[in-house]
Scaffold this motif. Structure first.
Motif, PDB file in Angstrom:
ATOM      1  N   ALA A 104       0.852  -1.193   0.000  1.00  0.00           N
ATOM      2  CA  ALA A 104       0.000   0.000   0.000  1.00  0.00           C
ATOM      3  C   ALA A 104       0.880   1.232   0.000  1.00  0.00           C
ATOM      4  N   LEU A 105       0.502   2.227  -0.803  1.00  0.00           N
ATOM      5  CA  LEU A 105       1.155   3.535  -0.723  1.00  0.00           C
ATOM      6  C   LEU A 105       0.120   4.553  -0.307  1.00  0.00           C
ATOM      7  N   LEU A 106       0.489   5.413   0.646  1.00  0.00           N
ATOM      8  CA  LEU A 106      -0.306   6.607   0.906  1.00  0.00           C
ATOM      9  C   LEU A 106       0.371   7.736   0.128  1.00  0.00           C
ATOM     10  N   LYS A 107      -0.381   8.303  -0.807  1.00  0.00           N
ATOM     11  CA  LYS A 107       0.182   9.251  -1.778  1.00  0.00           C
ATOM     12  C   LYS A 107       0.358  10.641  -1.146  1.00  0.00           C
ATOM     13  N   PRO A 108       1.037  11.566  -1.852  1.00  0.00           N
ATOM     14  CA  PRO A 108       1.364  12.858  -1.227  1.00  0.00           C
ATOM     15  C   PRO A 108       0.168  13.649  -0.710  1.00  0.00           C
ATOM     16  N   ASP A 109      -1.007  13.506  -1.329  1.00  0.00           N
ATOM     17  CA  ASP A 109      -2.183  14.236  -0.833  1.00  0.00           C
ATOM     18  C   ASP A 109      -2.561  13.791   0.571  1.00  0.00           C
ATOM     19  N   VAL A 110      -2.314  12.511   0.891  1.00  0.00           N
ATOM     20  CA  VAL A 110      -2.631  11.981   2.222  1.00  0.00           C
ATOM     21  C   VAL A 110      -1.560  12.386   3.234  1.00  0.00           C
ATOM     22  N   ILE A 111      -0.295  12.224   2.853  1.00  0.00           N
ATOM     23  CA  ILE A 111       0.782  12.498   3.805  1.00  0.00           C
ATOM     24  C   ILE A 111       0.824  13.990   4.162  1.00  0.00           C
ATOM     25  N   ALA A 112       0.323  14.830   3.267  1.00  0.00           N
ATOM     26  CA  ALA A 112       0.249  16.268   3.557  1.00  0.00           C
ATOM     27  C   ALA A 112      -0.774  16.575   4.643  1.00  0.00           C
ATOM     28  N   ASN A 113      -1.618  15.605   4.981  1.00  0.00           N
ATOM     29  CA  ASN A 113      -2.680  15.832   5.960  1.00  0.00           C
ATOM     30  C   ASN A 113      -2.637  14.736   7.038  1.00  0.00           C
ATOM     31  N   PHE A 119      -2.560  -6.323   9.152  1.00  0.00           N
ATOM     32  CA  PHE A 119      -1.437  -5.975  10.017  1.00  0.00           C
ATOM     33  C   PHE A 119      -0.396  -5.250   9.170  1.00  0.00           C
ATOM     34  N   PHE A 120       0.285  -4.280   9.780  1.00  0.00           N
ATOM     35  CA  PHE A 120       1.400  -3.597   9.118  1.00  0.00           C
ATOM     36  C   PHE A 120       2.660  -4.423   9.361  1.00  0.00           C
ATOM     37  N   VAL A 121       3.262  -4.923   8.302  1.00  0.00           N
ATOM     38  CA  VAL A 121       4.464  -5.752   8.408  1.00  0.00           C
ATOM     39  C   VAL A 121       5.713  -4.871   8.416  1.00  0.00           C
ATOM     40  N   GLN A 122       5.748  -3.898   7.515  1.00  0.00           N
ATOM     41  CA  GLN A 122       6.838  -2.918   7.482  1.00  0.00           C
ATOM     42  C   GLN A 122       6.322  -1.638   6.873  1.00  0.00           C
ATOM     43  N   SER A 123       6.858  -0.521   7.338  1.00  0.00           N
ATOM     44  CA  SER A 123       6.438   0.793   6.835  1.00  0.00           C
ATOM     45  C   SER A 123       7.650   1.683   6.675  1.00  0.00           C
ATOM     46  N   ARG A 124       7.594   2.568   5.695  1.00  0.00           N
ATOM     47  CA  ARG A 124       8.611   3.626   5.629  1.00  0.00           C
ATOM     48  C   ARG A 124       8.052   4.879   4.980  1.00  0.00           C
ATOM     49  N   MET A 176       3.342  12.108  -7.901  1.00  0.00           N
ATOM     50  CA  MET A 176       3.942  11.132  -6.981  1.00  0.00           C
ATOM     51  C   MET A 176       5.321  11.551  -6.496  1.00  0.00           C
ATOM     52  N   SER A 177       5.971  12.477  -7.227  1.00  0.00           N
ATOM     53  CA  SER A 177       7.275  12.957  -6.769  1.00  0.00           C
ATOM     54  C   SER A 177       7.165  14.350  -6.140  1.00  0.00           C
ATOM     55  N   SER A 178       5.934  14.822  -5.918  1.00  0.00           N
ATOM     56  CA  SER A 178       5.740  16.195  -5.435  1.00  0.00           C
ATOM     57  C   SER A 178       5.928  16.333  -3.929  1.00  0.00           C
ATOM     58  N   GLY A 179       5.941  15.228  -3.195  1.00  0.00           N
ATOM     59  CA  GLY A 179       6.084  15.320  -1.746  1.00  0.00           C
ATOM     60  C   GLY A 179       6.234  13.938  -1.152  1.00  0.00           C
ATOM     61  N   PRO A 180       6.403  13.863   0.170  1.00  0.00           N
ATOM     62  CA  PRO A 180       6.595  12.575   0.811  1.00  0.00           C
ATOM     63  C   PRO A 180       5.393  11.651   0.662  1.00  0.00           C
ATOM     64  N   ILE A 181       5.685  10.364   0.653  1.00  0.00           N
ATOM     65  CA  ILE A 181       4.655   9.326   0.629  1.00  0.00           C
ATOM     66  C   ILE A 181       4.994   8.335   1.747  1.00  0.00           C
ATOM     67  N   SER A 182       4.085   7.411   2.039  1.00  0.00           N
ATOM     68  CA  SER A 182       4.480   6.305   2.903  1.00  0.00           C
ATOM     69  C   SER A 182       4.152   5.004   2.203  1.00  0.00           C
ATOM     70  N   ALA A 183       5.037   4.020   2.407  1.00  0.00           N
ATOM     71  CA  ALA A 183       4.897   2.697   1.789  1.00  0.00           C
ATOM     72  C   ALA A 183       4.720   1.677   2.901  1.00  0.00           C
ATOM     73  N   HIS A 184       3.775   0.756   2.708  1.00  0.00           N
ATOM     74  CA  HIS A 184       3.445  -0.219   3.753  1.00  0.00           C
ATOM     75  C   HIS A 184       3.275  -1.607   3.162  1.00  0.00           C
ATOM     76  N   ILE A 185       3.937  -2.579   3.765  1.00  0.00           N
ATOM     77  CA  ILE A 185       3.632  -3.977   3.462  1.00  0.00           C
ATOM     78  C   ILE A 185       2.513  -4.385   4.414  1.00  0.00           C
ATOM     79  N   LEU A 186       1.357  -4.786   3.838  1.00  0.00           N
ATOM     80  CA  LEU A 186       0.203  -5.207   4.633  1.00  0.00           C
ATOM     81  C   LEU A 186       0.007  -6.707   4.497  1.00  0.00           C
ATOM     82  N   VAL A 187      -0.487  -7.339   5.555  1.00  0.00           N
ATOM     83  CA  VAL A 187      -0.787  -8.769   5.491  1.00  0.00           C
ATOM     84  C   VAL A 187      -2.174  -9.050   6.071  1.00  0.00           C
ATOM     85  N   ARG A 188      -2.903  -9.960   5.427  1.00  0.00           N
ATOM     86  CA  ARG A 188      -4.120 -10.598   5.938  1.00  0.00           C
ATOM     87  C   ARG A 188      -4.502 -11.667   4.914  1.00  0.00           C
TER      88      ARG A 188
END
Ligand code: ATP
Ligand code: MG
Length: 141
Positions: free
Chosen positions: A6-15, A32-37, A66-78
């Motif tokens: 999962a990626l949370l894109k810059p519009d989300v991370i800005a808020n 569950f969040f397995v890893q995030s950055r 997608m390069s306009s600001g920070p994002i977060s990347a998450h490995i999700l499991v279920r």
């Protein structure tokens, strides 16, 4: 169990309030969040990530966004994570989504067809490639 990216894109991370609500919704839906950055893609990395869309009319605005600001990347499991995460996100096109799936995350938080808040892997091979892209050191074993 299945992994997805999962990626949370810059519009989300800005808020931060929206980012927190999305992460809580993910947890309430059995993931569950397995890893995030947190990271910022430069233009070249954004082009590489979205190379399958090269030539599409929205490609330039997509990689710019997608390069306009920070994002977060998450490995999700279920169980059935890929399908469940895409269902929770809702359809790609926000203007359709707000009428058809208003309770999906894109229905609630998406801004436009490009600034649609989140990304989710669309298949197992894609999830594997995308996890390796953002978490090169990640090893399932
Ligand atoms: P994602 O891959 O981000 O999870 P998706 O699989 O629902 O989304 P894709 O068709 O893979 O959609 O498109 C990738 C991204 O390109 C979309 O999330 C969106 O940001 C952008 N995009 C797709 N179609 C359009 C469009 N018609 N107009 C503007 N942007 C678009
Ligand atoms: Mg896609």
């Amino acid at each position: 169990l299945q992994l997805t990216m999962a990626l949370l894109k810059p519009d989300v991370i800005a808020n931060p309030i929206v980012a927190t609500e999305i992460k809580e919704t993910i947890l309430r839906n059995g993931f569950f969040f397995v890893q995030s950055r947190y990271l910022r893609l430069n233009r070249q990395k954004a082009e590489e990530f979205y190379q399958e869309h090269k030539g599409r009319f929205f490609y330039n605005r997509l990689v710019s966004f997608m390069s306009s600001g920070p994002i977060s990347a998450h490995i999700l499991v279920r169980d059935d994570a890929i399908r469940h995460w895409r269902q929770l996100m809702g359809p790609t096109k926000v203007f359709k989504t707000v009428y058809e799936c208003p309770n999906s995350l894109r229905g609630r938080f998406g801004l436009t067809d490009t600034r649609n808040s989140m990304h989710g892997s669309d298949s197992e091979p894609t999830a594997e490639r995308e996890i390796a892209f953002f978490f090169p050191e990640f090893d399932i074993a």
